[in-house]
Design an enzyme around this catalytic site. Structure first.
Site, PDB file in Angstrom:
ATOM      1  N   ASP A  90      -2.021   7.190   5.820  1.00 44.65           N
ATOM      2  CA  ASP A  90      -1.909   5.778   6.176  1.00 44.65           C
ATOM      3  C   ASP A  90      -2.883   5.500   7.325  1.00 44.65           C
ATOM      4  OD1 ASP A  90      -0.909   3.267   5.898  1.00 44.65           O
ATOM      5  OD2 ASP A  90       1.124   3.733   6.555  1.00 44.65           O
TER       6      ASP A  90
ATOM      7  N   LYS B 139       0.827  -1.213   0.000  1.00 43.13           N
ATOM      8  CA  LYS B 139       0.000   0.000   0.000  1.00 43.13           C
ATOM      9  C   LYS B 139       0.862   1.265   0.000  1.00 43.13           C
ATOM     10  CE  LYS B 139      -2.234  -1.338   3.663  1.00 43.13           C
ATOM     11  NZ  LYS B 139      -1.582  -2.665   3.765  1.00 43.13           N
ATOM     12  N   THR B 140       1.805   1.338   0.936  1.00 41.13           N
ATOM     13  CA  THR B 140       2.685   2.516   0.983  1.00 41.13           C
ATOM     14  C   THR B 140       3.488   2.626  -0.305  1.00 41.13           C
ATOM     15  OG1 THR B 140       2.821   2.363   3.385  1.00 41.13           O
ATOM     16  CG2 THR B 140       4.546   3.622   2.291  1.00 41.13           C
TER      17      THR B 140
ATOM     18  N   THR C   5      -5.841  -1.228   6.429  1.00 40.87           N
ATOM     19  CA  THR C   5      -5.823  -2.689   6.508  1.00 40.87           C
ATOM     20  C   THR C   5      -7.244  -3.182   6.766  1.00 40.87           C
ATOM     21  OG1 THR C   5      -5.217  -2.383   8.830  1.00 40.87           O
ATOM     22  CG2 THR C   5      -3.462  -3.023   7.326  1.00 40.87           C
TER      23      THR C   5
ATOM     24  N   ARG D 157       6.646  -8.089   2.050  1.00 38.28           N
ATOM     25  CA  ARG D 157       7.486  -7.620   3.158  1.00 38.28           C
ATOM     26  C   ARG D 157       8.127  -8.804   3.874  1.00 38.28           C
ATOM     27  NH1 ARG D 157       4.311  -4.344   6.675  1.00 38.28           N
ATOM     28  NH2 ARG D 157       5.082  -2.500   5.596  1.00 38.28           N
TER      29      ARG D 157
HETATM   30  N1  LIG Z   1       4.255  -5.536  -5.760  1.00 42.22           N
HETATM   31  C1  LIG Z   1       5.460  -5.504  -5.169  1.00 42.22           C
HETATM   32  N2  LIG Z   1       6.569  -5.810  -5.861  1.00 42.22           N
HETATM   33  C2  LIG Z   1       7.767  -5.790  -5.263  1.00 42.22           C
HETATM   34  N3  LIG Z   1       7.976  -5.482  -3.964  1.00 42.22           N
HETATM   35  C3  LIG Z   1       6.913  -5.166  -3.232  1.00 42.22           C
HETATM   36  C4  LIG Z   1       5.603  -5.142  -3.777  1.00 42.22           C
HETATM   37  N4  LIG Z   1       4.738  -4.785  -2.820  1.00 42.22           N
HETATM   38  C5  LIG Z   1       5.460  -4.589  -1.722  1.00 42.22           C
HETATM   39  N5  LIG Z   1       6.766  -4.824  -1.943  1.00 42.22           N
HETATM   40  C6  LIG Z   1       7.826  -4.763  -0.943  1.00 42.22           C
HETATM   41  O1  LIG Z   1       7.258  -5.030   0.329  1.00 42.22           O
HETATM   42  C7  LIG Z   1       7.595  -4.040   1.275  1.00 42.22           C
HETATM   43  C8  LIG Z   1       6.370  -3.667   2.055  1.00 42.22           C
HETATM   44  O2  LIG Z   1       5.460  -2.967   1.253  1.00 42.22           O
HETATM   45  P1  LIG Z   1       4.619  -1.716   1.814  1.00 42.22           P
HETATM   46  O3  LIG Z   1       5.398  -1.012   2.865  1.00 42.22           O
HETATM   47  O4  LIG Z   1       4.197  -0.921   0.636  1.00 42.22           O
HETATM   48  O5  LIG Z   1       3.384  -2.449   2.462  1.00 42.22           O
HETATM   49  P2  LIG Z   1       2.077  -1.822   3.124  1.00 42.22           P
HETATM   50  O6  LIG Z   1       0.909  -2.461   2.417  1.00 42.22           O
HETATM   51  O7  LIG Z   1       2.141  -0.351   3.126  1.00 42.22           O
HETATM   52  O8  LIG Z   1       2.119  -2.371   4.609  1.00 42.22           O
HETATM   53  P3  LIG Z   1       1.505  -1.733   5.965  1.00 42.22           P
HETATM   54  O9  LIG Z   1       0.026  -2.057   5.954  1.00 42.22           O
HETATM   55  O10 LIG Z   1       2.196  -2.484   7.064  1.00 42.22           O
HETATM   56  O11 LIG Z   1       1.810  -0.280   5.964  1.00 42.22           O
HETATM   57  C9  LIG Z   1       8.190  -2.879   0.491  1.00 42.22           C
HETATM   58  O12 LIG Z   1       9.379  -2.473   1.071  1.00 42.22           O
HETATM   59  C10 LIG Z   1       8.490  -3.419  -0.895  1.00 42.22           C
HETATM   60  O13 LIG Z   1       9.860  -3.616  -1.043  1.00 42.22           O
HETATM   61 MG   LIG Z   2       2.378   0.982   4.716  1.00 41.38          MG
END
Ligand SMILES: Nc1ncnc2c1ncn2[C@@H]1O[C@H](COP(=O)(O)OP(=O)(O)OP(=O)(O)O)[C@@H](O)[C@H]1O
Ligand SMILES: [Mg+2]
Length: 338
Positions: A107, A62-63, A156, A215
């Site tokens: 977020d 997401k981030t 989430t 992650r």
């Molecule tokens: N589609 C993707 N392709 C490659 N790497 C990815 C992908 N999605 C996420 N990642 C990797 O996973 C890690 C976590 O992703 P991210 O921080 O965007 O998750 P999030 O959904 O924001 O989690 P949270 O809900 O905990 O904030 C990132 O550092 C990235 O390197």
């Molecule tokens: Mg995030």
């Protein structure tokens, strides 16, 4: 290195591994296509794209996608989070400082306070907010124009968002867990960036124990790399990956210590349930949110745990996985799948 330094280090590595453009994103094909179209259309019109809501379990991107949206629009990105906005005034301060075309990333948007949420409705729809000055009968509302911007919200728990807020997003992307072959590509990509030598079977072993989550895949890769460097010749082979993941208590199905603790408490202490999630959280010494948002979605998806109106119950598969005999009354998962 202190614990705080180590955590900062982990976060720096995570940032370095984030894809920067939609092309670099692995998997999530539908979301990528749809979002690509939304952004392309906005670029053609020379306008800010519609507000975007990103929902899905932690660690799925997401981030990452929020940053990509700003990057693809060559727009500056402002980051904040629901819990950081406790008063409507906090939000007014952020919004009044926005420049045209900027992307505002909120977020954990489901954790914003009520008054701030209502202010956000107006800002999203009319690009204006009413700032209330003073209290009681003398209070006056001063309307404040905000330049067009794009709100990107992440949650989430999409189910917790009030309808009026959800409806104001022009595009909602729900991120799904990743397939093992997609995680495999992510592990390869990350290994390349980190300079880790990786054998294909080592990579697929990491991918298959990553609970569908990039992650986690990246984190396991780093732990396996540590092991490979210290206990082997630095190359991540199948044997190295297996030995390292066993050492870190990540089992063949990807269940980690918390997942197993939840199942263990559910089966051994509560006879398989039903038991309330708060009680379960206390039993494993974790926050309710952590159990609900981190452990449960994975356990439910893999058919180990079912959510029922009366509480959580362990499925036959859960008893099996713990090496215990299931009581005769344990129903099959399918009956309770939600
Ligand atoms: N589609 C993707 N392709 C490659 N790497 C990815 C992908 N999605 C996420 N990642 C990797 O996973 C890690 C976590 O992703 P991210 O921080 O965007 O998750 P999030 O959904 O924001 O989690 P949270 O809900 O905990 O904030 C990132 O550092 C990235 O390197
Ligand atoms: Mg995030």
């Amino acid at each position: 290195m202190t614990a705080a330094e180590a955590e900062g280090d982990e976060r720096a590595v995570e940032a370095a591994l984030r894809p920067r453009s939609l092309d670099e994103v692995v998997g999530q094909a539908r979301v990528r296509d749809q979002l690509g179209l939304v952004l392309e259309a906005a670029r053609m019109r020379g306008r800010s794209p519609d507000h975007v809501l990103l929902s899905g379990p932690p660690g799925l991107g997401k981030t990452t996608l929020a940053m990509i949206i700003a990057h693809e629009m060559t727009a500056p990105l402002r980051l904040t989070s629901g819990p950081a906005i406790t008063h409507a005034g906090d939000l007014a301060a952020i919004l009044s400082g926005m420049n045209e075309g900027e992307v505002l990333f909120v977020d954990e948007i489901h954790r914003m306070s009520r008054p701030a949420e209502e202010m956000l409705y107006m800002a999203m729809e009319d690009f204006r907010v009413d700032v209330v000055i003073g209290k009681g009968p003398g209070a006056t509302a001063i309307p404040l124009e905000i330049p067009p911007f794009t709100l990107v919200g992440a949650t989430t728990r999409a189910g917790l968002l009030p309808g009026p807020l959800r409806d104001r997003f022009g595009f909602t992307a729900h991120l799904e867990y990743y397939e093992p072959h997609e995680l495999d590509r992510i592990v390869h990509r990350s290994a390349g960036l980190l300079g880790v030598e990786l054998r294909p079977d080592g990579s697929s072993e990491i991918a298959s124990r990553s609970r569908g989550t990039p992650r986690i895949a990246n984190r396991l890769l780093r732990r396996v790399r540590d092991f490979a460097q210290v206990r082997a010749d630095g190359v991540v082979t199948l044997d190295v990956a297996r030995a390292a993941l066993d050492l870190y208590e990540v089992d063949e199905l990807g269940l980690d210590r918390l997942d197993r603790a939840v199942l263990d408490a559910l089966c051994r202490r509560f006879g398989g349930g039903p038991v309330g999630v708060s009680t379960l959280a206390v039993a494993v010494g974790e926050e309710r949110e952590t159990v609900e948002e981190v452990a449960e979605p994975f356990l439910v998806r893999n058919g180990f745990l079912a959510r029922t109106p009366r509480g959580r119950i362990a499925t036959r598969a859960a008893w099996h996985h713990l090496g215990l005999a299931a009581p005769a009354a344990v129903a099959d998962t399918a009956l309770f799948d939600d």
